[in-house]
Design a protein around this motif. Sequence first.
Motif, mmCIF file in Angstrom:
data_model
loop_
_atom_site.group_PDB
_atom_site.id
_atom_site.type_symbol
_atom_site.label_atom_id
_atom_site.label_comp_id
_atom_site.label_asym_id
_atom_site.label_seq_id
_atom_site.Cartn_x
_atom_site.Cartn_y
_atom_site.Cartn_z
ATOM 1 N N ASN A 17 0.848 -1.189 0.000
ATOM 2 C CA ASN A 17 0.000 0.000 0.000
ATOM 3 C C ASN A 17 0.884 1.240 0.000
ATOM 4 O OD1 ASN A 17 0.402 1.016 2.802
ATOM 5 N ND2 ASN A 17 -0.463 -0.981 3.325
ATOM 6 N N LEU A 18 0.286 2.379 -0.243
ATOM 7 C CA LEU A 18 1.034 3.623 -0.392
ATOM 8 C C LEU A 18 1.637 4.137 0.904
ATOM 9 C CD1 LEU A 18 -1.304 5.483 -2.897
ATOM 10 C CD2 LEU A 18 0.899 4.420 -3.371
ATOM 11 N N ASP A 19 1.236 3.567 2.039
ATOM 12 C CA ASP A 19 1.794 3.982 3.325
ATOM 13 C C ASP A 19 3.122 3.300 3.627
ATOM 14 O OD1 ASP A 19 -0.381 5.653 3.820
ATOM 15 O OD2 ASP A 19 -1.529 4.043 4.751
ATOM 16 N N MET A 20 3.498 2.332 2.816
ATOM 17 C CA MET A 20 4.748 1.597 3.036
ATOM 18 C C MET A 20 5.922 2.425 2.527
ATOM 19 S SD MET A 20 3.651 -2.184 1.831
ATOM 20 C CE MET A 20 3.355 -3.373 3.112
ATOM 21 N N PRO A 21 7.106 2.179 3.106
ATOM 22 C CA PRO A 21 8.300 2.867 2.584
ATOM 23 C C PRO A 21 8.531 2.504 1.114
ATOM 24 C CG PRO A 21 8.773 1.754 4.667
ATOM 25 C CD PRO A 21 7.403 1.319 4.238
ATOM 26 N N TYR A 22 8.995 3.491 0.358
ATOM 27 C CA TYR A 22 9.187 3.263 -1.077
ATOM 28 C C TYR A 22 10.205 2.170 -1.370
ATOM 29 C CZ TYR A 22 6.224 7.204 -2.226
ATOM 30 O OH TYR A 22 5.149 8.039 -2.371
ATOM 31 N N ASP A 23 11.203 1.991 -0.498
ATOM 32 C CA ASP A 23 12.186 0.937 -0.768
ATOM 33 C C ASP A 23 11.564 -0.444 -0.654
ATOM 34 O OD1 ASP A 23 12.056 1.373 2.044
ATOM 35 O OD2 ASP A 23 14.042 0.492 2.321
ATOM 36 N N VAL A 24 10.588 -0.615 0.217
ATOM 37 C CA VAL A 24 9.880 -1.897 0.341
ATOM 38 C C VAL A 24 9.052 -2.147 -0.916
ATOM 39 C CG1 VAL A 24 8.099 -3.143 1.639
ATOM 40 C CG2 VAL A 24 9.837 -1.811 2.862
ATOM 41 N N ILE A 25 8.340 -1.121 -1.357
ATOM 42 C CA ILE A 25 7.535 -1.235 -2.579
ATOM 43 C C ILE A 25 8.441 -1.549 -3.760
ATOM 44 C CG2 ILE A 25 6.058 0.025 -4.196
ATOM 45 C CD1 ILE A 25 5.042 1.641 -1.739
ATOM 46 N N GLU A 26 9.531 -0.817 -3.877
ATOM 47 C CA GLU A 26 10.464 -1.008 -4.989
ATOM 48 C C GLU A 26 11.017 -2.433 -5.019
ATOM 49 O OE1 GLU A 26 14.138 1.386 -7.018
ATOM 50 O OE2 GLU A 26 13.919 1.517 -4.843
ATOM 51 N N ASP A 27 11.395 -2.958 -3.867
ATOM 52 C CA ASP A 27 11.939 -4.322 -3.808
ATOM 53 C C ASP A 27 10.920 -5.356 -4.261
ATOM 54 O OD1 ASP A 27 14.364 -3.380 -2.891
ATOM 55 O OD2 ASP A 27 14.004 -3.929 -0.795
ATOM 56 N N LYS A 28 9.701 -5.247 -3.755
ATOM 57 C CA LYS A 28 8.677 -6.233 -4.090
ATOM 58 C C LYS A 28 8.260 -6.140 -5.559
ATOM 59 C CE LYS A 28 5.162 -8.935 -2.263
ATOM 60 N NZ LYS A 28 4.775 -9.574 -1.049
ATOM 61 N N VAL A 29 8.092 -4.919 -6.060
ATOM 62 C CA VAL A 29 7.691 -4.738 -7.458
ATOM 63 C C VAL A 29 8.824 -5.182 -8.386
ATOM 64 C CG1 VAL A 29 7.051 -3.019 -9.194
ATOM 65 C CG2 VAL A 29 6.007 -2.935 -6.933
ATOM 66 N N SER A 30 10.062 -4.857 -8.049
ATOM 67 C CA SER A 30 11.203 -5.291 -8.860
ATOM 68 C C SER A 30 11.297 -6.811 -8.913
ATOM 69 C CB SER A 30 12.506 -4.732 -8.292
ATOM 70 O OG SER A 30 12.560 -3.346 -8.407
#
Length: 63
Positions: A17-30
């Motif tokens: 979700n958008l409340d998560m740190p961007y590095d977590v989002i980036e890692d999972k999406v990558s």
Amino acid sequence: MFMNEIQVKFMQSLGLNLDMPYDVIEDKVSDFLERNGFDEDYNITEEGKVCESILDYIGTIGD
């Protein structure tokens, strides 16, 4: 610039979700992009395109 509905729904399907740190989002999406974002001929899939658009968005944060 904000994420669109398709990007947000895709992230939610990955448990993000958008409340998560961007590095977590980036890692999972990558990780998803690497594993599932291309077909057997290494052509990018629609999900892969969404992943790239999310990663592009994250890359603009702080510009």
